[in-house]
Design an enzyme around this catalytic site. Structure first.
Site, mmCIF file in Angstrom:
data_model
loop_
_atom_site.group_PDB
_atom_site.id
_atom_site.type_symbol
_atom_site.label_atom_id
_atom_site.label_comp_id
_atom_site.label_asym_id
_atom_site.label_seq_id
_atom_site.Cartn_x
_atom_site.Cartn_y
_atom_site.Cartn_z
ATOM 1 N N GLU A 107 -0.073 -10.003 -1.371
ATOM 2 C CA GLU A 107 -1.488 -10.393 -1.368
ATOM 3 C C GLU A 107 -2.037 -10.461 -2.792
ATOM 4 O O GLU A 107 -2.839 -11.343 -3.119
ATOM 5 C CB GLU A 107 -2.291 -9.407 -0.524
ATOM 6 C CG GLU A 107 -2.025 -9.539 0.964
ATOM 7 C CD GLU A 107 -2.833 -8.562 1.795
ATOM 8 O OE1 GLU A 107 -3.683 -9.011 2.587
ATOM 9 O OE2 GLU A 107 -2.601 -7.346 1.647
ATOM 10 N N GLU A 131 2.679 -6.450 7.911
ATOM 11 C CA GLU A 131 1.673 -5.557 8.498
ATOM 12 C C GLU A 131 1.667 -5.533 10.022
ATOM 13 O O GLU A 131 1.389 -4.492 10.633
ATOM 14 C CB GLU A 131 0.271 -5.947 7.994
ATOM 15 C CG GLU A 131 -0.028 -5.516 6.569
ATOM 16 C CD GLU A 131 0.474 -6.493 5.520
ATOM 17 O OE1 GLU A 131 0.149 -6.317 4.336
ATOM 18 O OE2 GLU A 131 1.193 -7.448 5.900
ATOM 19 N N ALA A 167 0.830 -1.200 0.000
ATOM 20 C CA ALA A 167 0.000 0.000 0.000
ATOM 21 C C ALA A 167 0.869 1.256 0.000
ATOM 22 O O ALA A 167 1.990 1.255 0.503
ATOM 23 C CB ALA A 167 -0.927 -0.002 1.208
#
Length: 335
Positions: free
Chosen positions: A166, A186, A118
């Site tokens: 992912e 994460e 991200a």
């Protein structure tokens, strides 16, 4: 409910023999990017420049059933921001409607990175409600990728971290170079993988290994990733794309309808009881019995020649299973 974006513009189809370079259609591209796309236009058709950071193209001639989705956001190491996510969604819409596509490769045009996850700089400016919406949208998009009717191959050179891994886990096959770095870091940011990582990773490598990798955020190299079953192949650095293209070409020569039915049988059958899964397999097999491709395959085998498949036959338009199998799936999950 997340609504899939609609595509309001037409698809650019640029002949690989055109006198115009593909770079002329891509606004804001750098000289190096323009050069890469000018080179690619000589051997592929640009379906659409769906965003500044996402391009979709079709290979030409005998490889025309192969689509290539390229990420090109070098300054952010292909981190997933709003523009890149929107481009990925639009690309998947195009692929989902393309009856001539047989297989898709997902690649990076940025050296040393597949996808860094991200965009945390963008994320930092979001409100909690905006973060929730973005992550839900990302999860939905990766599920859409997983549910594409055609086989997908993630080509990993360099880092595939967080959302990057992912996304690769949502592909059918993963091929990496020895220098690849794969991780779900994460928990180090006091969150968890939120775009499918906690569910897809255990299904690929097993619960125990998945727990270790997620609890610790440990980075895995290409060779170890192969030993864990996280990737299908690990090549010398820089050769993952060649290996992926080799496999894509093997897939592209197979019956297009058979590929779709095989993927459906495997993906959906693995989520239900064996008895129901066998019935689903029978249904998928029956879908192929009255196709011209099946007869062509038998004729080519008898005549000892390469089959020429046309994907002609009766196919369900929906990517979901028939109603009776959806009910079987729901009933088995509720017990």
């Amino acid at each position: 409910m997340v609504v899939r974006p609609t595509i309001a513009r037409s698809i650019f189809r640029i002949s690989c023999h055109s006198q115009f370079s593909a770079s002329s259609f891509i606004a804001g591209s750098s000289n190096s990017t323009a050069f890469r796309w000018q080179f690619q236009s000589r051997r592929s058709l640009i379906l659409e420049s769906v965003s500044e950071s996402v391009k979709l193209r079709r290979l030409s001639d005998a490889d025309s059933g192969i689509l290539v989705l390229d990420f090109d956001r070098p300054k952010a190491k292909n981190s997933i921001g709003k523009d890149m996510l929107s481009g990925l969604q639009r690309s998947l819409e195009i692929v989902n409607k393309d009856a001539t596509a047989n297989v898709m490769m997902i690649c990076s045009l940025v050296p040393g990175v597949f996808c860094a996850g991200a965009d945390l700089k963008e994320r930092k400016a979001m409100l909690p409600s905006e973060v929730r919406y973005f992550v839900n949208n990302l999860r939905f998009t990766f599920t859409t990728l997983e549910e594409l009717s055609i086989p997908t191959i993630a080509v990993i050179e360099g880092a595939a971290l967080g959302g990057g891994l992912e996304m690769a886990l949502a592909c059918d096959l993963r091929i990496c170079g020895e220098g690849a770095i794969l991780a779900l870091p994460e928990t180090g940011l006091a969150i968890i993988p939120g775009a499918g990582g906690t569910q897809r990773l255990p299904r690929v490598v097993g619960r125990s290994i998945a727990k270790e990798l997620i609890f610790t955020g440990r980075r895995v190299g290409g060779i170890e990733a192969l030993s864990l079953g996280l990737v299908n192949y690990c090549t010398p650095s820089g050769e993952a794309h060649s290996k992926a293209l080799q496999i894509a070409r093997e897939i592209n020569r197979k019956g297009p309808l058979a590929l779709r039915m095989a993927k459906r049988a495997i993906n959906e059958g693995s989520e239900i009881r064996m008895t129901s899964a066998m019935e689903l397999e029978q249904q998928c097999y029956n879908e192929l019995l009255h196709t011209k491709d099946r007869l062509e395959g038998l004729a080519a085998f008898t005549e000892k020649r390469q089959a020429v498949y046309t994907a002609l036959g009766v196919m369900h338009q929906s990517r979901r299973p028939p109603a009776e199998f959806r009910m079987i799936f729901l009933s088995t999950r509720s017990t």
